[in-house]
Design an enzyme around this catalytic site. Structure first.
Site, PDB file in Angstrom:
ATOM      1  N   ASP A 173       0.889  -1.172   0.000  1.00  0.00           N
ATOM      2  CA  ASP A 173       0.000   0.000   0.000  1.00  0.00           C
ATOM      3  C   ASP A 173       0.929   1.224   0.000  1.00  0.00           C
ATOM      4  OD1 ASP A 173       0.878  -0.662   2.608  1.00  0.00           O
ATOM      5  OD2 ASP A 173      -0.718   0.510   3.542  1.00  0.00           O
ATOM      6  N   HIS A 202       9.695  -0.657   9.200  1.00  0.00           N
ATOM      7  CA  HIS A 202       8.609  -1.653   9.164  1.00  0.00           C
ATOM      8  C   HIS A 202       8.653  -2.531   7.904  1.00  0.00           C
ATOM      9  CE1 HIS A 202       6.701   0.006  12.692  1.00  0.00           C
ATOM     10  NE2 HIS A 202       6.455   1.173  12.129  1.00  0.00           N
TER      11      HIS A 202
END
Ligand code: CA
Length: 312
Positions: free
Chosen positions: A8, A238
């Site tokens: 995303d 992340h």
């Protein structure tokens, strides 16, 4: 290894894309876009523009799900716009936007890729798990064919980052995440337990700037992220940590576990050991609990500096 990225795109997804593109061990066969940090179409556009910047226009980008399985639409969270910028990539502008078009049917692309490459294929997800859940529901036969899935998402030993108990990717679509974790697919879970142990700072991005316009564009993008996240002196790594775990699992300490996701209100989006299956043999999820973050950061910077330098 052949890799399919489900992203995303978002700034840390953008870092993961560069990491995958530049890793000698990886052949990136395609990218599927999801909603999450930004709407699906915006994220897909970002992926195309970043690939173009990196000189990798030949990698196909597909449009995936535009909202969670059980929701009629996606509403972008205010925190996403704040951390990733209005355009999702730190509001950097692309001097030469990509002229490539995204392809439809990202979920079919996942199914086809599994059927073509089988166990050779590693799927890395750095967004919600909607696309993968939809692919498994549409073509249940691929469950036994998938090689490995590496998921950036969840939190086992630490609090969440979107709510006190939930990590952002899982929180976007807990039902999809539950479906994927409870399947028999071999999963490596790269959650906040490890991603928050690796911190990228402006000392790192300063060195990226020595690698021409491409390194500078990436540094501008990531500096925006560093300025807007609440990490100490930098940003957590992340999404790139999922790429690291896919290519160098030996840098991570993993605990085999049957994982599920709580979907009821209150603890909605929490990833936990499934109490109903905790005595079952052969857990399908390897949960990353510790990481040699020095190795990850060094390798990540090394690969990115090389890819920036080559792309100019
Ligand atoms: Ca992401």
């Amino acid at each position: 290894m052949k890799m399919l990225l489900d992203v995303d795109t978002g700034i840390d997804d953008g870092m993961a894309i560069a990491y995958a593109v530049g890793s000698q061990d990886v052949e990136l066969i395609g990218i599927v876009g999801s909603y999450g940090n930004i709407e699906t179409r915006g994220g897909v556009k970002n992926a195309l523009n970043l690939l173009n910047l990196l000189g990798e226009d030949n990698i196909p980008v597909y449009v995936g799900a535009e909202h969670a399985l059980n929701k009629p639409a996606f509403e972008r969270l205010a925190v996403s716009a704040r951390i990733h910028g209005d355009n999702g990539v730190g509001n950097i502008s692309f001097e030469h936007p990509s002229i490539q078009k995204a392809l439809d049917n990202g979920i079919d692309f996942i199914i086809q890729s599994v059927k073509t490459y089988g166990k050779e294929l590693t799927i890395v997800t750095t967004g919600p798990l909607t696309n993968l859940a939809a692919a498994l529901k549409k073509a249940p036969e691929i469950e036994k064919m998938i090689g490995k899935v590496v998921i950036m998402g969840g939190a086992i030993t630490v609090p969440g980052n979107i709510r006190k108990i939930a990590e952002a990717n899982i929180s976007q679509d807990p039902e999809a995440a539950k479906y994927v974790f409870e399947s028999s697919v071999s999963i490596t879970m790269v959650g906040l337990d490890v991603t928050m142990r690796s911190i990228l700072t402006k000392n790192d991005t300063m060195l990226w700037r020595q690698n021409g316009t491409v390194g500078t564009a990436y540094a501008d993008m990531v500096d925006y992220y560093i300025d807007h996240v609440n990490a100490k002196d930098g940003c957590y790594l992340h999404d790139p940590s999922a790429i690291a775990a896919a290519i160098h699992p030996e840098w991570f300490t993993m605990l085999p576990m049957h994982v599920t996701v709580i979907t009821e209100e209150g603890l909605r989006g929490r990833t936990i050991c499934d109490p109903d299956r905790m005595r079952n043999c052969n857990p399908n999820v390897q949960v990353c609990l510790n990481v040699d973050s020095k190795q990850v950061l060094h390798h990540f910077n090394d690969v990115l500096n090389t890819v920036f330098n080559t792309a100019n």
